[in-house]
Design a protein around this motif. Sequence first.
Motif, short mmCIF file in Angstrom:
data_model
loop_
_atom_site.label_atom_id
_atom_site.label_comp_id
_atom_site.label_asym_id
_atom_site.label_seq_id
_atom_site.Cartn_x
_atom_site.Cartn_y
_atom_site.Cartn_z
N ALA A 64 3.29 -8.23 6.86
CA ALA A 64 2.32 -8.92 7.29
C ALA A 64 2.13 -9.04 9.01
O ALA A 64 1.14 -9.25 9.07
CB ALA A 64 2.75 -10.56 6.89
N GLY A 65 3.10 -8.84 9.46
CA GLY A 65 3.12 -8.78 10.99
C GLY A 65 2.34 -7.58 11.63
O GLY A 65 1.47 -7.57 12.63
N LYS A 66 2.68 -6.73 10.86
CA LYS A 66 1.83 -5.26 11.18
C LYS A 66 0.28 -5.34 10.75
O LYS A 66 -0.55 -4.66 11.40
CB LYS A 66 2.42 -4.08 10.27
CG LYS A 66 3.74 -3.76 10.71
CD LYS A 66 3.71 -2.98 12.02
CE LYS A 66 4.93 -2.34 12.29
NZ LYS A 66 4.87 -1.41 13.59
N ASP A 98 -1.11 -7.57 13.47
CA ASP A 98 -1.05 -6.84 14.93
C ASP A 98 -2.48 -5.80 14.77
O ASP A 98 -2.69 -5.18 15.68
CB ASP A 98 0.04 -6.23 15.33
CG ASP A 98 1.21 -7.06 15.73
OD1 ASP A 98 0.73 -8.16 16.21
OD2 ASP A 98 2.35 -6.87 15.63
N GLY A 99 -2.73 -5.26 13.46
CA GLY A 99 -3.67 -4.40 13.45
C GLY A 99 -3.02 -2.96 13.29
O GLY A 99 -3.83 -1.90 13.55
N ASP A 100 -1.92 -2.69 13.10
CA ASP A 100 -1.07 -1.37 12.98
C ASP A 100 -1.26 -0.71 11.60
O ASP A 100 -1.10 0.07 11.32
CB ASP A 100 0.43 -1.52 13.52
CG ASP A 100 0.39 -2.04 14.67
OD1 ASP A 100 -0.28 -1.66 15.68
OD2 ASP A 100 1.59 -2.55 14.98
N LEU A 101 -1.60 -1.59 10.63
CA LEU A 101 -1.86 -1.22 9.39
C LEU A 101 -3.22 -1.58 8.67
O LEU A 101 -3.79 -2.55 9.16
CB LEU A 101 -0.55 -1.87 8.38
CG LEU A 101 0.74 -1.39 8.42
CD1 LEU A 101 1.48 -2.15 7.47
CD2 LEU A 101 0.93 0.27 8.27
N GLU A 102 -3.68 -0.68 7.92
CA GLU A 102 -4.73 -1.12 7.42
C GLU A 102 -4.62 -1.33 5.74
O GLU A 102 -3.85 -0.55 5.22
CB GLU A 102 -6.01 -0.05 7.32
CG GLU A 102 -6.17 0.28 8.55
CD GLU A 102 -7.36 -0.79 9.40
OE1 GLU A 102 -7.88 -1.52 8.59
OE2 GLU A 102 -7.13 -1.06 10.57
N PRO A 103 -5.42 -2.26 4.91
CA PRO A 103 -5.08 -2.35 3.59
C PRO A 103 -5.51 -1.01 2.71
O PRO A 103 -4.38 -1.01 1.92
CB PRO A 103 -5.92 -3.59 3.12
CG PRO A 103 -6.26 -4.33 4.46
CD PRO A 103 -6.12 -3.39 5.58
N GLY A 104 -6.10 -0.40 3.28
CA GLY A 104 -6.45 1.04 2.58
C GLY A 104 -5.41 2.00 2.52
O GLY A 104 -5.35 2.78 1.58
N GLU A 105 -4.52 1.79 3.52
CA GLU A 105 -3.45 2.67 3.56
C GLU A 105 -2.32 2.60 2.21
O GLU A 105 -1.78 3.47 1.86
CB GLU A 105 -2.43 2.40 4.90
CG GLU A 105 -3.39 2.90 5.95
CD GLU A 105 -2.46 2.77 7.28
OE1 GLU A 105 -1.48 2.54 7.37
OE2 GLU A 105 -3.31 2.56 8.20
N PHE A 106 -2.38 1.61 1.81
CA PHE A 106 -1.34 1.26 0.68
C PHE A 106 -2.14 1.66 -0.60
O PHE A 106 -1.39 1.67 -1.75
CB PHE A 106 -0.95 -0.15 0.30
CG PHE A 106 -0.09 -0.92 1.56
CD1 PHE A 106 1.24 -0.15 1.57
CD2 PHE A 106 -0.62 -1.31 2.72
CE1 PHE A 106 2.11 -0.42 2.49
CE2 PHE A 106 0.53 -1.82 3.60
CZ PHE A 106 1.81 -1.38 3.59
N PHE A 107 -3.46 1.73 -0.83
CA PHE A 107 -4.18 1.94 -1.95
C PHE A 107 -4.89 3.19 -1.98
O PHE A 107 -5.60 3.25 -2.88
CB PHE A 107 -5.31 0.73 -2.16
CG PHE A 107 -4.56 -0.61 -2.01
CD1 PHE A 107 -3.46 -1.09 -3.21
CD2 PHE A 107 -4.62 -1.61 -1.22
CE1 PHE A 107 -2.94 -2.24 -3.00
CE2 PHE A 107 -4.27 -2.93 -0.89
CZ PHE A 107 -3.23 -3.05 -1.98
#
Length: 64
Positions: free
Chosen positions: A39-41, A44-53
């Motif tokens: 959640a912190g990532k 912070d904008g280090d992760l995008e939801p699309g990276e998991f899907f």
Amino acid sequence: MSMAVIGLVVGMALGFAGYFGGFGAFLLVAALGAVGFVAGKFIDGDLEPGEFFRSRDRDRDRRR
């Protein structure tokens, strides 16, 4: 805060949970810590939801 200090705090929290609450509490603290980290990532904008899907087939097609 440095990563060493964060690691120290997390290790101490897991140690206290394991000592006082048993193995189940240890696992709960570890799982909630991982959720908080992700959640912190996101915040912070280090992760995008699309990276998991993203599908693997689409990644393979791009590499060819």
